[in-house]
Write a protein that holds these residues in place. Structure first.
Motif, PDB file in Angstrom:
ATOM      1  N   ALA A  13      63.632  48.598  43.039  1.00  0.00           N
ATOM      2  CA  ALA A  13      62.437  47.767  43.173  1.00  0.00           C
ATOM      3  C   ALA A  13      61.183  48.591  42.897  1.00  0.00           C
ATOM      4  O   ALA A  13      61.059  49.725  43.355  1.00  0.00           O
ATOM      5  CB  ALA A  13      62.364  47.168  44.574  1.00  0.00           C
ATOM      6  N   PRO A  14      60.263  48.037  42.126  1.00  0.00           N
ATOM      7  CA  PRO A  14      59.012  48.752  41.906  1.00  0.00           C
ATOM      8  C   PRO A  14      58.184  48.792  43.186  1.00  0.00           C
ATOM      9  O   PRO A  14      58.292  47.926  44.051  1.00  0.00           O
ATOM     10  CB  PRO A  14      58.307  47.920  40.834  1.00  0.00           C
ATOM     11  N   ALA A  15      57.384  49.812  43.300  1.00  0.00           N
ATOM     12  CA  ALA A  15      56.526  49.943  44.479  1.00  0.00           C
ATOM     13  C   ALA A  15      55.492  48.809  44.481  1.00  0.00           C
ATOM     14  O   ALA A  15      54.968  48.430  43.442  1.00  0.00           O
ATOM     15  CB  ALA A  15      55.828  51.288  44.470  1.00  0.00           C
ATOM     16  N   VAL A  16      55.219  48.289  45.649  1.00  0.00           N
ATOM     17  CA  VAL A  16      54.242  47.211  45.770  1.00  0.00           C
ATOM     18  C   VAL A  16      52.851  47.822  45.667  1.00  0.00           C
ATOM     19  O   VAL A  16      52.496  48.722  46.428  1.00  0.00           O
ATOM     20  CB  VAL A  16      54.411  46.469  47.108  1.00  0.00           C
ATOM     21  N   THR A  17      52.099  47.330  44.708  1.00  0.00           N
ATOM     22  CA  THR A  17      50.742  47.817  44.526  1.00  0.00           C
ATOM     23  C   THR A  17      49.774  46.665  44.762  1.00  0.00           C
ATOM     24  O   THR A  17      50.099  45.510  44.497  1.00  0.00           O
ATOM     25  CB  THR A  17      50.531  48.371  43.104  1.00  0.00           C
ATOM     26  N   PRO A  18      48.596  46.960  45.250  1.00  0.00           N
ATOM     27  CA  PRO A  18      47.629  45.887  45.448  1.00  0.00           C
ATOM     28  C   PRO A  18      47.211  45.298  44.105  1.00  0.00           C
ATOM     29  O   PRO A  18      47.284  45.963  43.065  1.00  0.00           O
ATOM     30  CB  PRO A  18      46.455  46.584  46.142  1.00  0.00           C
ATOM     31  N   ALA A  19      46.787  44.058  44.142  1.00  0.00           N
ATOM     32  CA  ALA A  19      46.363  43.379  42.918  1.00  0.00           C
ATOM     33  C   ALA A  19      45.130  44.073  42.349  1.00  0.00           C
ATOM     34  O   ALA A  19      44.278  44.546  43.102  1.00  0.00           O
ATOM     35  CB  ALA A  19      46.060  41.914  43.221  1.00  0.00           C
ATOM     36  N   PRO A  20      45.048  44.139  41.033  1.00  0.00           N
ATOM     37  CA  PRO A  20      43.865  44.751  40.431  1.00  0.00           C
ATOM     38  C   PRO A  20      42.591  43.996  40.814  1.00  0.00           C
ATOM     39  O   PRO A  20      42.626  42.816  41.172  1.00  0.00           O
ATOM     40  CB  PRO A  20      44.124  44.636  38.941  1.00  0.00           C
ATOM     41  N   LEU A  21      41.494  44.691  40.730  1.00  0.00           N
ATOM     42  CA  LEU A  21      40.206  44.109  41.097  1.00  0.00           C
ATOM     43  C   LEU A  21      39.920  42.846  40.292  1.00  0.00           C
ATOM     44  O   LEU A  21      39.372  41.875  40.807  1.00  0.00           O
ATOM     45  CB  LEU A  21      39.096  45.141  40.892  1.00  0.00           C
ATOM     46  N   ARG A  22      40.328  42.844  39.036  1.00  0.00           N
ATOM     47  CA  ARG A  22      40.096  41.682  38.177  1.00  0.00           C
ATOM     48  C   ARG A  22      40.803  40.444  38.723  1.00  0.00           C
ATOM     49  O   ARG A  22      40.246  39.343  38.729  1.00  0.00           O
ATOM     50  CB  ARG A  22      40.589  42.015  36.776  1.00  0.00           C
ATOM     51  N   VAL A  23      42.030  40.624  39.224  1.00  0.00           N
ATOM     52  CA  VAL A  23      42.789  39.500  39.787  1.00  0.00           C
ATOM     53  C   VAL A  23      42.146  39.023  41.078  1.00  0.00           C
ATOM     54  O   VAL A  23      41.993  37.813  41.308  1.00  0.00           O
ATOM     55  CB  VAL A  23      44.257  39.914  40.011  1.00  0.00           C
ATOM     56  N   GLN A  24      41.748  39.951  41.939  1.00  0.00           N
ATOM     57  CA  GLN A  24      41.101  39.576  43.196  1.00  0.00           C
ATOM     58  C   GLN A  24      39.804  38.822  42.931  1.00  0.00           C
ATOM     59  O   GLN A  24      39.527  37.801  43.581  1.00  0.00           O
ATOM     60  CB  GLN A  24      40.813  40.823  44.027  1.00  0.00           C
ATOM     61  N   LEU A  25      39.016  39.305  41.982  1.00  0.00           N
ATOM     62  CA  LEU A  25      37.764  38.632  41.641  1.00  0.00           C
ATOM     63  C   LEU A  25      38.034  37.239  41.088  1.00  0.00           C
ATOM     64  O   LEU A  25      37.332  36.277  41.422  1.00  0.00           O
ATOM     65  CB  LEU A  25      36.979  39.467  40.634  1.00  0.00           C
ATOM     66  N   GLY A  26      39.068  37.119  40.263  1.00  0.00           N
ATOM     67  CA  GLY A  26      39.418  35.815  39.701  1.00  0.00           C
ATOM     68  C   GLY A  26      39.761  34.804  40.779  1.00  0.00           C
ATOM     69  O   GLY A  26      39.308  33.653  40.747  1.00  0.00           O
ATOM     70  N   TRP A  27      40.549  35.230  41.779  1.00  0.00           N
ATOM     71  CA  TRP A  27      40.917  34.307  42.847  1.00  0.00           C
ATOM     72  C   TRP A  27      39.709  33.948  43.719  1.00  0.00           C
ATOM     73  O   TRP A  27      39.595  32.831  44.221  1.00  0.00           O
ATOM     74  CB  TRP A  27      42.049  34.872  43.706  1.00  0.00           C
ATOM     75  N   ARG A  28      38.801  34.900  43.902  1.00  0.00           N
ATOM     76  CA  ARG A  28      37.575  34.588  44.660  1.00  0.00           C
ATOM     77  C   ARG A  28      36.740  33.555  43.914  1.00  0.00           C
ATOM     78  O   ARG A  28      36.142  32.664  44.525  1.00  0.00           O
ATOM     79  CB  ARG A  28      36.740  35.848  44.896  1.00  0.00           C
TER      80      ARG A  28
END
Length: 60
Positions: A25-40
């Motif tokens: 399993a790949p390591a869980v990484t936080p979502a990139p800033l671009r994705v977080q901004l998009g959801w906001r």
């Protein structure tokens, strides 16, 4: 096959699968800033599109 043996074999197989999944399993990484901004921005758009008298329900 006896039920107890079958259950023990199932547990052994499940443990092997869990160990293999941890390795592969790949390591869980936080979502990139671009994705977080998009959801906001999506959340903001939904707030603007929702009438003021309706409560807003969103996942935390």
């Amino acid at each position: 096959m006896h039920a107890d043996i079958h259950l023990q074999l199932h547990h052994l197989n499940a443990a092997q699968l869990h160990r293999a999944a941890e390795v592969l399993a790949p390591a869980v990484t936080p979502a990139p800033l671009r994705v977080q901004l998009g959801w906001r921005l999506v959340e903001l758009g939904l707030r603007l599109a929702t009438p003021a008298d309706r409560p807003i329900a969103f996942a935390a």
